[in-house]
Design an enzyme around this catalytic site. Structure first.
Site, PDB file in Angstrom:
ATOM      1  N   HIS A 337      42.708   7.292  -3.005  1.00  0.00           N
ATOM      2  CA  HIS A 337      43.450   8.660  -3.769  1.00  0.00           C
ATOM      3  C   HIS A 337      43.622   9.397  -2.401  1.00  0.00           C
ATOM      4  O   HIS A 337      43.258   9.450  -1.410  1.00  0.00           O
ATOM      5  CB  HIS A 337      42.400   9.338  -4.587  1.00  0.00           C
ATOM      6  CG  HIS A 337      41.043   9.746  -3.849  1.00  0.00           C
ATOM      7  ND1 HIS A 337      41.180  11.033  -3.197  1.00  0.00           N
ATOM      8  CD2 HIS A 337      39.875   9.094  -3.969  1.00  0.00           C
ATOM      9  CE1 HIS A 337      39.698  11.072  -2.952  1.00  0.00           C
ATOM     10  NE2 HIS A 337      39.166  10.314  -3.275  1.00  0.00           N
ATOM     11  N   CYS A 355      35.149   5.999  -2.205  1.00  0.00           N
ATOM     12  CA  CYS A 355      36.647   5.910  -2.236  1.00  0.00           C
ATOM     13  C   CYS A 355      37.389   5.644  -0.894  1.00  0.00           C
ATOM     14  O   CYS A 355      36.806   5.972   0.007  1.00  0.00           O
ATOM     15  CB  CYS A 355      37.202   7.095  -2.950  1.00  0.00           C
ATOM     16  SG  CYS A 355      36.846   7.249  -4.764  1.00  0.00           S
TER      17      CYS A 355
END
Length: 411
Positions: A337, A355
């Protein structure tokens, strides 16, 4: 999982025709279309049996399943037969009303499978024409009646919908509305057919009693057309349950788009159709919340979302943050992301909660390039990806993957 049992006689009756239907692990036929949405499909003579002349050695076919004049035959039944001094068999199946049923001779040359579930509570007649060893034509017939429509059915569904375009790592995912008992999974797997153009070797792998995946030996070739058929209508699934319906799906594989992230360099290398097209600085998980090393595929994409971990027992891990260009990799919450707050350290320091952080610009670029099923491999982090945490079909070697098949692999 609770134990599922059935009597030996029931098992023997079902195996008599099921084992003769398809002997291979790899399924090569599919056709038709069922649902456009991604949702969660003994040899005897007489009384309608064989008709043969008594003179000379026996020539022709003998239907072995269903038995002559059998009642309550599953709607999923195949036609199995033996040949005596004859060759070139052709099979015709008609209802009592004279309606012909389409079907396909199987690779073993000794069984024939209707193209879909038969009608419930209906009488059928099988006619097998062949050529005797003397060169003369032979004909034999047998009749049976299918069972009444069952009250206990299992929904069988495909995650992918008709016409979708997906990445080269996309597994075909089939889900069942209830657990399939262990000793029925081979029967079910023999009715899951996959055809790819170009043809590629692949196999089914049971991830749980309610879910089975299919992947090729290596990534799908870009542009591959895939048709798969779940011929489960009327198929026995244990404890008096039967498959509710057949399901047919056609999908296509898009360009090869593969991402590789190395924690040592803190960079993502993007390859499209075999050529490196981009190198992107990243920030991975910090030591207390490391990113997982392994091979994953994109499960879902969200242009805007909110990451909310306020229920985490560790106060240091609690946050609620708006996120742009989120692409899920694991069920535990690892994503690719955009992270504008870490742009200053991307390529140098890990600060995420597991992430793969990229810049806002690169997040937007990746989001516009990827598809569900595109592959990402992360390496050299402190933690290994656990199989089952996402679509981890490619996190296993081919030798490991085939162990999940209910049918022995003979490749």
């Amino acid at each position: 999982m609770r134990s599922h049992r059935r009597t030996p006689s029931r098992k023997a009756a079902w195996r008599a025709f099921s084992a003769a239907v398809l002997a291979g692990v790899l399924a090569l036929t599919a056709c038709g279309n069922d649902s456009p949405a991604a949702s969660w499909n003994d040899g005897k003579n007489g009384g309608g049996g064989q008709q043969q002349e008594d003179s000379g050695p026996k020539q022709g076919a003998t239907v072995t399943s269903p038995a002559a004049d059998a009642k309550d035959v599953p709607a999923s039944t195949a036609i199995a037969f033996t040949m005596d001094n004859a060759s070139n068999p052709t099979v015709e199946l008609k209802s009592a009303g004279g309606e012909a049923v389409e079907g396909t001779m199987q690779e073993d040359g000794k069984s024939w499978l209707p193209s879909g579930a038969l009608e419930y509570g209906t009488a059928y007649t099988v006619t097998i024409n062949a050529t005797g060893s003397d060169g003369k034509p032979t004909t034999s017939t047998s009749s049976f009646t299918t069972m009444a429509k069952p009250s206990k059915v299992v929904r069988v569904s495909s995650f992918l919908g008709d016409g979708q375009v997906v990445g080269v790592g996309m597994p075909l995912i089939v889900r069942f509305g209830r657990e399939v008992p262990q000793d029925y999974r081979d029967d079910v797997q023999r009715r899951l057919f996959v055809q790819s153009t170009p043809q590629q070797e692949g196999i089914w792998h049971w991830t749980s009693p309610t879910e089975v995946h299919y992947r090729p030996k290596t990534y799908w070739q870009a542009g591959t057309k895939i048709s798969y058929k779940l011929q489960t209508g009327g198929l026995p699934m244990g404890d008096g349950y039967y498959g509710r319906a057949d399901v047919n799906v056609d999908v296509k594989i898009g360009p090869s788009f593969v991402m590789s992230v190395d924690n040592k360099t803190k960079k993502m290398t993007v390859t499209k159709d075999g050529k490196v097209i981009k190198t992107i600085p990243v920030s991975l998980g910090k030591k207390s919340t490391p990113s997982a090393s392994g091979t994953m595929v994109i499960i879902e994409k969200q242009r805007k979302t909110v990451f909310d971990t306020m229920d985490d027992p560790n106060p240091a891990n609690r946050y609620r943050t708006p996120i742009d260009y989120a692409q899920r990799l694991t069920w535990s919450g690892q994503f690719i992301h955009a992270a504008p707050w870490s742009e200053g350290v991307q390529g140098r320091t890990n600060v995420s909660h597991g992430c793969v952080n990229v810049s806002m610009a690169m997040g937007a670029w990746l989001f516009g390039q990827t598809r569900i099923g595109d592959v990402i491999t992360v390496k050299n982090t402190e933690e290994k990806l656990q199989n089952g945490n996402g679509w981890t079909d490619w996190n296993m070697s081919w030798e490991q993957y085939v162990k999940g098949s209910a049918i022995p692999y003979n490749g």
